[in-house]
Design a protein around this motif. Structure first.
Motif, short mmCIF file in Angstrom:
data_model
loop_
_atom_site.label_atom_id
_atom_site.label_comp_id
_atom_site.label_asym_id
_atom_site.label_seq_id
_atom_site.Cartn_x
_atom_site.Cartn_y
_atom_site.Cartn_z
N ASP A 270 0.88 -1.22 -0.07
CA ASP A 270 -0.05 -0.09 -0.09
C ASP A 270 1.05 1.08 -0.02
N ARG A 271 0.56 2.11 -0.86
CA ARG A 271 1.46 3.55 -1.05
C ARG A 271 0.57 4.69 -1.17
N VAL A 272 -0.44 4.68 -1.72
CA VAL A 272 -1.17 5.89 -2.18
C VAL A 272 -2.62 5.45 -1.68
N ILE A 273 -3.37 6.62 -1.26
CA ILE A 273 -4.63 6.33 -0.78
C ILE A 273 -5.64 7.55 -1.19
N CYS A 274 -6.67 7.64 -1.86
CA CYS A 274 -7.44 8.44 -2.18
C CYS A 274 -8.64 8.60 -1.55
#
Length: 284
Positions: A270-274
């Motif tokens: 997991d690296r980016v969340i929006c």
């Protein structure tokens, strides 16, 4: 010393000092100092390197052996296929962060007018987005004038003119502006993890890496404040640490973001969340 002999010498020295891509870095350093392409170097192995150039190369090798990133030695790196100048005041843009750019580009539509980047550093993220979408107004903020000046320089060198660079401590100087997308790659490393990776990170700016509360304090602050600066249906898009996905998602949920999605980096973490700000539901 001829090119072939120097390449063997430098590659062996870098390898001995546990530099992983020792052969490529030898060629990169030589290419930079000689101001010649890599293909030229491969074609002129018997060419002599003059004394002045050898002295410069010796200094560069010494710095690299001490662990200084090659981007700081050269003064630039590549991000989004763009040449981005860097200095010890800013983080070196990582390949993983291109995922953040990709997600931002996916969220842009005909209604997207204004984007905010918090903690722009070298300006790489905003510049990459502006390079693809020159009609969008981007505001990119950071806390230090030296950083802002470097980001401006990068934009000017690449003929990017739709970014406004502003000194601001996160949202402090934004005067209640509203944006369609807010993006950030904030500090997210804990103090404990920093000391574990100190050898790899010691040349990069401490305050751009470290955050309190096990690395989540700045992320939490941005998530808690972003709704005030987002238009309805606007997106908040953040990069975070590879073990922070679960807790960051919880923060988005607590602040009532909708359509929350998480994205993986090259290594599968997991690296980016929006998440999207939605105050009203569509009528059907």
């Amino acid at each position: 010393m001829i090119i072939e002999k120097w390449l063997k010498y430098s590659a062996n020295l870098l390898k001995k000092n546990k530099i992983l891509v020792y052969q490529l870095e030898s060629v990169i350093l030589l290419s930079f100092v000689l101001k010649k392409s890599k293909s030229w170097i491969y074609g002129f192995y018997e060419k002599k390197i003059n004394y002045i150039k050898l002295k410069i190369l010796k200094k560069f090798l010494k710095r690299r052996i001490k662990g200084e990133p090659i981007a700081y030695i050269l003064g630039f790196c590549e991000f989004w296929s763009l040449k981005i100048y860097v200095s010890p005041y800013v983080l070196i843009p990582r390949k993983d962060t291109e995922i953040l750019v990709n997600i931002v580009l996916q969220k842009i539509n005909n209604n997207t007018k204004k984007i905010l980047e918090l903690g722009t550093g070298s300006g790489a993220i905003s510049i990459a987005v502006a390079f693809e979408y020159s009609f969008i107004n981007i505001t990119a903020v950071d806390i230090d004038n030296k950083i802002i000046n470097l980001a401006k320089y990068n934009a000017q060198k690449l003929n990017i003119y739709n970014i406004t660079f502003l000194k601001s401590n996160w949202f402090s100087n934004l005067k209640n502006q509203k944006f369609d997308i807010i993006i950030s790659n904030p500090p997210y490393i804990s103090i404990q993890k920093y000391f574990f990776f100190k050898k790899e990170l010691k040349f990069e700016p401490y305050r751009s890496l470290i955050s309190d509360n096990n690395g989540t304090a700045d992320l939490n602050y941005i998530i808690s404040q972003s709704s005030k600066y987002l238009n309805n249906y606007g997106w908040l898009i953040l990069e975070h640490g590879y073990k922070q996905g679960y807790i960051i998602k919880k923060m988005f949920q607590i602040k009532n973001f909708k359509n929350i999605n998480q994205y993986f980096d090259i290594q599968g973490y997991d690296r980016v969340i929006c998440g999207q700000k939605i105050l009203i539901k569509d009528k059907k």
